[in-house]
Design an enzyme around this catalytic site. Structure first.
Site, PDB file in Angstrom:
ATOM      1  N   GLY A  16       0.914  -1.200   0.054  1.00 18.15           N
ATOM      2  CA  GLY A  16       0.070   0.039   0.189  1.00 18.15           C
ATOM      3  C   GLY A  16       0.899   1.348   0.012  1.00 18.15           C
ATOM      4  O   GLY A  16       0.446   2.210   0.550  1.00 18.15           O
ATOM      5  N   ALA A  17       1.864   1.381  -0.686  1.00 18.36           N
ATOM      6  CA  ALA A  17       2.985   2.398  -0.609  1.00 18.36           C
ATOM      7  C   ALA A  17       2.541   3.426  -1.502  1.00 18.36           C
ATOM      8  O   ALA A  17       3.147   4.439  -1.525  1.00 18.36           O
ATOM      9  CB  ALA A  17       4.284   1.692  -0.899  1.00 18.36           C
ATOM     10  N   ASN A  18       1.484   3.152  -2.596  1.00 15.34           N
ATOM     11  CA  ASN A  18       0.939   4.383  -3.476  1.00 15.34           C
ATOM     12  C   ASN A  18       0.522   5.679  -2.568  1.00 15.34           C
ATOM     13  O   ASN A  18       0.258   6.888  -3.199  1.00 15.34           O
ATOM     14  CB  ASN A  18       0.444   3.757  -4.390  1.00 15.34           C
ATOM     15  CG  ASN A  18      -0.931   3.449  -3.862  1.00 15.34           C
ATOM     16  OD1 ASN A  18      -0.900   2.258  -3.618  1.00 15.34           O
ATOM     17  ND2 ASN A  18      -1.869   3.920  -4.186  1.00 15.34           N
ATOM     18  N   GLY A  68       1.672   4.603   3.946  1.00 18.33           N
ATOM     19  CA  GLY A  68       2.469   3.745   2.879  1.00 18.33           C
ATOM     20  C   GLY A  68       3.366   4.570   2.158  1.00 18.33           C
ATOM     21  O   GLY A  68       4.523   4.458   2.054  1.00 18.33           O
ATOM     22  N   SER A  83      -4.246  -1.172  14.943  1.00 24.32           N
ATOM     23  CA  SER A  83      -5.000   0.134  15.086  1.00 24.32           C
ATOM     24  C   SER A  83      -5.416   0.173  16.530  1.00 24.32           C
ATOM     25  O   SER A  83      -5.648  -0.784  17.185  1.00 24.32           O
ATOM     26  CB  SER A  83      -6.101   0.095  14.074  1.00 24.32           C
ATOM     27  OG  SER A  83      -7.267   0.978  14.725  1.00 24.32           O
ATOM     28  N   TYR A 104     -13.985  -4.465  11.224  1.00 23.50           N
ATOM     29  CA  TYR A 104     -12.686  -3.775  11.030  1.00 23.50           C
ATOM     30  C   TYR A 104     -11.907  -3.925  12.461  1.00 23.50           C
ATOM     31  O   TYR A 104     -10.620  -4.346  12.481  1.00 23.50           O
ATOM     32  CB  TYR A 104     -13.003  -2.316  11.022  1.00 23.50           C
ATOM     33  CG  TYR A 104     -11.469  -1.213  11.102  1.00 23.50           C
ATOM     34  CD1 TYR A 104     -10.718  -1.583   9.716  1.00 23.50           C
ATOM     35  CD2 TYR A 104     -11.073  -0.432  11.724  1.00 23.50           C
ATOM     36  CE1 TYR A 104      -9.541  -1.099   9.996  1.00 23.50           C
ATOM     37  CE2 TYR A 104      -9.861   0.061  11.853  1.00 23.50           C
ATOM     38  CZ  TYR A 104      -9.404   0.056  10.835  1.00 23.50           C
ATOM     39  OH  TYR A 104      -7.896   0.717  10.685  1.00 23.50           O
TER      40      TYR A 104
END
Length: 301
Positions: free
Chosen positions: A21-23, A27, A149, A174
């Site tokens: 999720g680096a975009n 991330g 989280s 979640y």
């Protein structure tokens, strides 16, 4: 080191990090900081276009940044396996940063038929990590970072309705996925210690950060968000716990890192506590066995 920020990230030349999720969001900020300290950064992302755009933005700030796109959809186990195979081709892997996740969407199923939050946030993380343990084991002092989280505090694992076919609450599921992340981290680190591996597993959480992850929050919360942003971490600040978990010398297996201010919602990173449920070894064992059954991937430790 206490009260860790991005300025405390050490020189990382010669080391390789994979950030899922680096975009975008945390991330992206994590990848940018790592690249800025000389690391090779693998971008595990679903969209090649968005990954390329993110990498170009980093290259504008970091001359000569060493970056590579790895196609990865954690909602599709075949994609996870293919991504792991590509990473196996790398000369080395020092740290796997499991950052990718989704938060409180309407009930959806992954490609493999899993409830999406459990499937993406936990099972995808479990399967990717399991298939990269051998690669990580080739590098002395390697790490697995798992992102949890504050929501883990209210979580329960619904073993009798794991696919949410009987009842679905977006927040409840979640919370379940974020509890699963911590249970997995602690069990993984216990098993690595038993194997006398030099690889460690650690976890982090960003507090409350202003990222697009919150796009499925209730409308009333979204309307109030502009007024509350002053109390939130920016994405760059939200990345501080991840960066500490991934790079600090003051880290041991099983550590959990989060913000230091306002009840772990904001501020520089430091070590934080988790709930007793998150540290329950019997619960973790049940989840470990279920995860192998659901993914068909056995970490082998």
């Amino acid at each position: 080191m206490d009260h860790f920020t991005d300025s405390d990230v050490p020189e990382l030349s010669g080391r390789t990090f994979m950030v899922t999720g680096a975009n975008t969001g945390i991330g992206f900020e994590t990848a940018k900081s790592l690249a800025g300290r000389g690391a090779r950064v693998l971008f595990g992302c679903r969209s090649e276009d968005r990954a390329n755009d993110a990498m170009e933005r980093i290259r504008l700030d970091v001359a000569g940044a060493d970056l590579r796109f790895i196609p990865l959809d954690q909602g599709d186990l075949s994609s996870v396996t293919a991504a792991a195979a590509l990473v196996d081709e790398e000369e080395r892997l020092d740290v796997l940063v499991n950052n990718a996740g989704i938060m409180m969407p309407p009930r959806e199923l992954t490609t493999d038929g899993f409830e999406s939050q459990f499937g993406v946030n936990h099972l995808g993380t479990f399967a990717l990590t399991a298939q990269l343990l051998s690669k990580l084991g080739e590098t002395e002092g390697s790490r697995v970072v798992v992102t949890s989280s504050l929501a883990h505090r209210g979580g329960n694992i619904h073993f009798d309705d794991i696919d949410a076919s009987q009842k679905y609450g977006a927040q409840d599921r979640y919370q379940q996925s974020k509890l699963a992340n911590l249970l997995f981290m602690y069990e993984l680190d216990r098993r690595l210690r038993a194997e006398e591996s030099s690889t460690i597993a650690v976890a982090c959480h960003p507090g409350i950060a202003d990222t697009e992850l919150a796009r499925h929050l209730p409308k009333i919360v979204m309307l109030a968000a502009p007024l509350l942003k002053v109390f939130f971490n920016s994405p760059a600040e939200g990345a501080w716990p991840t960066l500490m978990a991934a790079t600090s010398d003051d880290i041991e297996g099983g550590d959990y890192i989060g913000p230091s201010k306002r009840g772990e919602t904001a501020g520089p990173a430091h070590k934080v506590p988790s709930t007793g449920r998150a540290r329950d070894p019997q619960l973790a064992q049940l989840l470990w066995d279920l995860s192998i059954e659901m993914t068909g991937v056995d970490p082998g430790i």
